[in-house]
Design an enzyme around this catalytic site. Structure first.
Site, short mmCIF file in Angstrom:
data_model
loop_
_atom_site.label_atom_id
_atom_site.label_comp_id
_atom_site.label_asym_id
_atom_site.label_seq_id
_atom_site.Cartn_x
_atom_site.Cartn_y
_atom_site.Cartn_z
N GLY A 118 -117.99 -94.13 -35.28
CA GLY A 118 -118.99 -94.64 -36.23
C GLY A 118 -118.54 -94.65 -37.67
CG ASN B 32 -117.87 -98.50 -36.87
OD1 ASN B 32 -118.27 -99.13 -35.88
ND2 ASN B 32 -117.14 -97.40 -36.76
CG ASP C 281 -117.95 -101.13 -25.72
OD1 ASP C 281 -116.79 -101.62 -25.74
OD2 ASP C 281 -118.27 -100.14 -26.43
CG HIS D 39 -115.48 -98.60 -28.14
ND1 HIS D 39 -116.81 -98.97 -28.21
CD2 HIS D 39 -115.22 -97.90 -29.25
CE1 HIS D 39 -117.33 -98.50 -29.34
NE2 HIS D 39 -116.37 -97.84 -29.99
#
Ligand code: SGN
Ligand code: CA
Length: 750
Positions: free
Chosen positions: A604, A634, A725, A728
């Site tokens: 994150g 991010n 996903d 990743h």
């Protein structure tokens, strides 16, 4: 850019005396008289400035602001408004002590002056208005609270409190670094020292500026003995929002730790002696550092006043006479009584300074300003303290008297900010305002009878950075116009919008109300534009996530590892890098298991977090041969941040690495592709970042490596077989990454 001309070259509506003064000044300048004598003549004419600045003084506690609650009377501060101007739309840039003061010194927002949170250290090599005034022949002094970490620079004389300082028998740091303890009450001592300096300075004939900076009425609100009885028997009215339940606004409001109900401490705030007898209702175990400093006489007077009242409260508590709400009411009254008595001493001090000005004959040629580093909650929203962008703490009092320039009784609604003070002082002194200062001189507003000139600002920008510290107030920024306020909370990525005309108490955010769709859009654009105008790029402003337990623990653990050194290879990044400890574990073992590798990937994280970590211990004692850096997805995913801004964040990271690890070679990894197709918005953003950061590589120390072809199919599709996903890699994905990195790592000596 925003530098204003000196007041003497602008059209004024001055008194005859002022016109004469200006003519003489112009005449001297025209004759180009030798510097020494010019200095003497001009100096005699340039106005003196007395800036009285307090700590945490709410507008609601100044009678000139005519608060609806009519709490107290501040006749001396009010005098500045009756004889000059009262600014009702005066705001701070960052509602906290050190940051507000740094904005004033530099005329810049926090992210540019570098003092973003309390505890930072002010970089004294910056351009500040006191340095420029000193250079221009002004005598300069600061006395009282300073709170900027480094020693004052640009002052002929200074005597400041260490940190927050004390109310009773305070120590002052002297110019030689030694500490001197004065017996007495801090507010009065600061006024005494100020008057001493004023008397000396005024005898010298050169113009002067004094910053008289009171500690009061900062927490823990310790009143002076002479005002103990001031409000005897008074029940102050409660603000309508004392029992705010925070409905209709971000849930972050509920997480605050600054309610009068739950966060008043037993000893320091509420002035009880001994152990905390009702821990359910009061915080802390007891004790009051200020009480411990008192002389026996001071203690006796203190006890004589407080003890009977305290004992009566304790008796009623023990008898079970008080409901929870009555306890809240009692706390609110104790808080207000103490706070307002502290304010009274500040007002007394202003009175003494104004009286001295009258007696010395300097009143006409001296500008007097009263302000405070931010506003304060006196029970509004249930709170004490500040920090939030809500009105009571966003506002700063601002009253100014300038005889001959500002007519008496002006009430100005111009939007002004603390970044304007430095430019104003310079302008008053006829010193050009450096273009790097972001604030604007208020002199044109003064000269315009308090009305904002046509080219004045339509909105102020606000940013609070002290994330998850005292009182648990989240980072936030936003814009405030005359009638609206837009706020943004990065932690939850939430907007809040308030209609200040219909909802002056800010009880309900209308950001989701269809009727406000246009207002929201317009203000969001203004927010983006103002951030650009003020050069705010969060991708380059170091930020931590210590409010998240796992993050804090990981950071501590990684810094401990780094402290041991013994690292040849370090990976720096976000969840994709952290994933070497998850889906990539086997591959890591195989490729890096015996190569002294350290993983500094934090799920994150954005560029700003990496910047923070690298400068707060995450590099420890390591001197790796190679650092693999991949960061930025991010900044795209969380914020869709402008690619140029993110690239600037990456660039900043490389600079930090260059400074701290000059012998380490860098593999700058292109950000991985994300999303299913080539036209995915996030993918495109990452592409645009990559296009820019590729240029940061010099091919020697920094090598740019793009491994996207190992993931993408021929038509640019990102297959779920490699990134389930679409963000990743899975184990096979990590294998491909490792294989792609290998040639560079070997070339770099690993
Ligand atoms: C102290 C206060 C806080 C206050 C900060 C910052 N706690 O830490 O309530 O928010 O100062 O204030 S106390 O228990 O020590 O009083 S600031 O004005 O310096 O920014
Ligand atoms: Ca303060």
């Amino acid at each position: 850019m925003q530098a204003m001309k000196a007041p003497c070259s602008q059209s004024v509506r001055p008194s005859v005396a002022a016109v004469l003064r200006l003519l003489i000044l112009a005449f001297c300048w025209a004759l180009a008289i030798v510097p020494a004598s010019r200095g003497a003549n001009a100096a005699a004419q340039r106005p003196n400035i007395i800036f009285v600045f307090s700590d945490d003084h709410a507008l609601q506690a100044i009678s000139a602001y005519g608060s609806a609650l009519h709490l107290n009377q501040t006749p001396n501060i009010d005098r500045l408004a009756t004889e000059g101007a009262l600014f009702v739309n005066s705001f701070c840039a960052n509602s906290l002590c050190g940051p507000s003061r740094a904005c004033i010194q530099t005329g810049k927002h926090s992210h540019l002056n570098g003092f973003m949170r309390n505890g930072d250290r002010f970089d004294p090599t910056q351009t500040t208005f006191p340095k420029l005034l000193q250079r221009a022949g002004y005598q300069t002094a600061v006395i009282g609270k300073w709170h900027l970490g480094s020693d004052p620079v640009g002052f002929d004389y200074w005597e400041v409190l260490p940190g927050q300082g004390n109310y009773y028998n305070p120590d002052f740091i002297q110019m030689d670094g030694k500490r001197k303890r004065y017996t007495g009450y801090c507010t009065d001592i600061i006024t005494d020292l100020s008057l001493d300096w004023l008397k000396q300075a005024s005898a010298k004939g050169q113009p002067f500026i004094l910053m008289c900076q009171q500690k009061a009425p900062h927490r823990n609100w310790m009143p002076p003995e002479r005002h103990f009885d001031l409000f005897e028997g008074r029940q102050f009215p409660e603000p309508a929002t004392l029992r705010d339940d925070y409905a209709g606004r971000s849930r972050l409001l509920q997480e605050n730790q600054m309610t009068v109900r739950d966060y008043m401490s037993w000893g320091a705030d509420m002035k009880f002696q001994g152990e905390n007898q009702f821990p359910k209702y009061f915080t802390g175990r007891g004790g009051n550092g200020e009480y411990n400093r008192m002389t026996p006489e001071q203690r006796a007077t203190w006890d004589a006043w407080y003890e009977p009242r305290n004992q009566e409260f304790i008796r009623r508590m023990e008898a079970g006479e008080l409901s929870d709400d009555q306890i809240l009411q009692w706390k609110y009254q104790r808080y207000l009584h103490d706070y307002l008595k502290c304010v009274q001493a500040v007002d007394d001090g202003v009175g003494r300074i104004l009286e001295w000005l009258d007696q010395s004959g300097l009143a006409d040629n001296t500008i007097v300003i009263y302000s405070s580093d931010q506003g304060f909650y006196l029970g509004e929203h249930g709170w004490f303290d500040k920090r939030w962008m809500f009105e009571e703490s966003l506002k700063m009092p601002f009253l100014v008297r300038w005889p001959g320039v500002i007519p008496a009784g002006v009430k100005s609604t111009a939007l002004i900010q603390n970044i304007d003070y430095g430019p104003t002082f310079l302008d008053v002194a006829g010193v050009p305002v450096p273009a790097e200062m972001q604030g604007r001189s208020l002199v044109p507003v003064f000269q315009n009878g308090g009305r904002a000139p046509a080219d004045w600002r339509d909105a102020v920008y606000y940013a609070y950075y002290e994330n998850v510290a005292a009182h648990n107030v989240p980072m936030q920024d936003g814009v405030r116009t005359e009638s609206y306020k837009l706020m943004f909370f990065p932690r939850t990525r939430e907007w809040q919008l308030f209609d200040l005309v219909k909802d002056p108490q800010e009880m309900s955010s209308v950001h989701q109300d269809a009727d406000y769709a246009d207002v929201l859009r317009g203000l969001q654009q203004r927010y983006r534009d103002l951030r650009r105008f003020y050069d705010v790029n969060t991708a380059t402003i170091p930020a931590h996530r210590r409010g998240e337990t796992w993050w804090r623990q990981r950071e501590t653990a990684k810094s401990a590892l780094a402290k041991e050194g013994n690292v040849d290879l370090v990976f720096i990044g976000d969840s994709i890098t952290q994933g070497w400890e998850g889906a990539g574990k086997e591959v890591w073992q195989e490729f890096y298991g015996d190569r002294r590798a350290l993983n500094l990937g934090f799920s994150g994280d954005r560029t700003e977090h990496v910047l923070w970590r690298l400068t707060h211990g995450n590099l420890g004692q390591i001197k790796p041969k190679v650092a693999v850096v991949m960061i930025g997805t991010n900044n795209t995913g969380h914020l869709m941040q402008d690619p140029a801004e993110v690239a600037a964040g990456v660039s900043e990271i490389l600079q930090v690495l260059e400074q701290r690890l000059p012998d380490t070679r860098i593999v700058l990894n292109a950000i991985f592709p994300r999303g299913a197709t080539p036209l995915d918005a996030g993918r495109l953003n990452n592409l645009a970042i990559n296009q820019r950061i590729r240029r940061l590589a010099d091919g020697k120390r920094v090598q740019y490596v793009d491994v996207s072809d190992r993931f993408l199919t021929g038509d640019g599709t990102l297959p779920k077989e490699l990134m389930p996903d679409l963000l990743h890699p899975n184990t096979e994905g990590y294998r491909r990454w490792a294989e792609a990195l290998e040639p560079s790592l070997r070339r770099m000596g690993l």
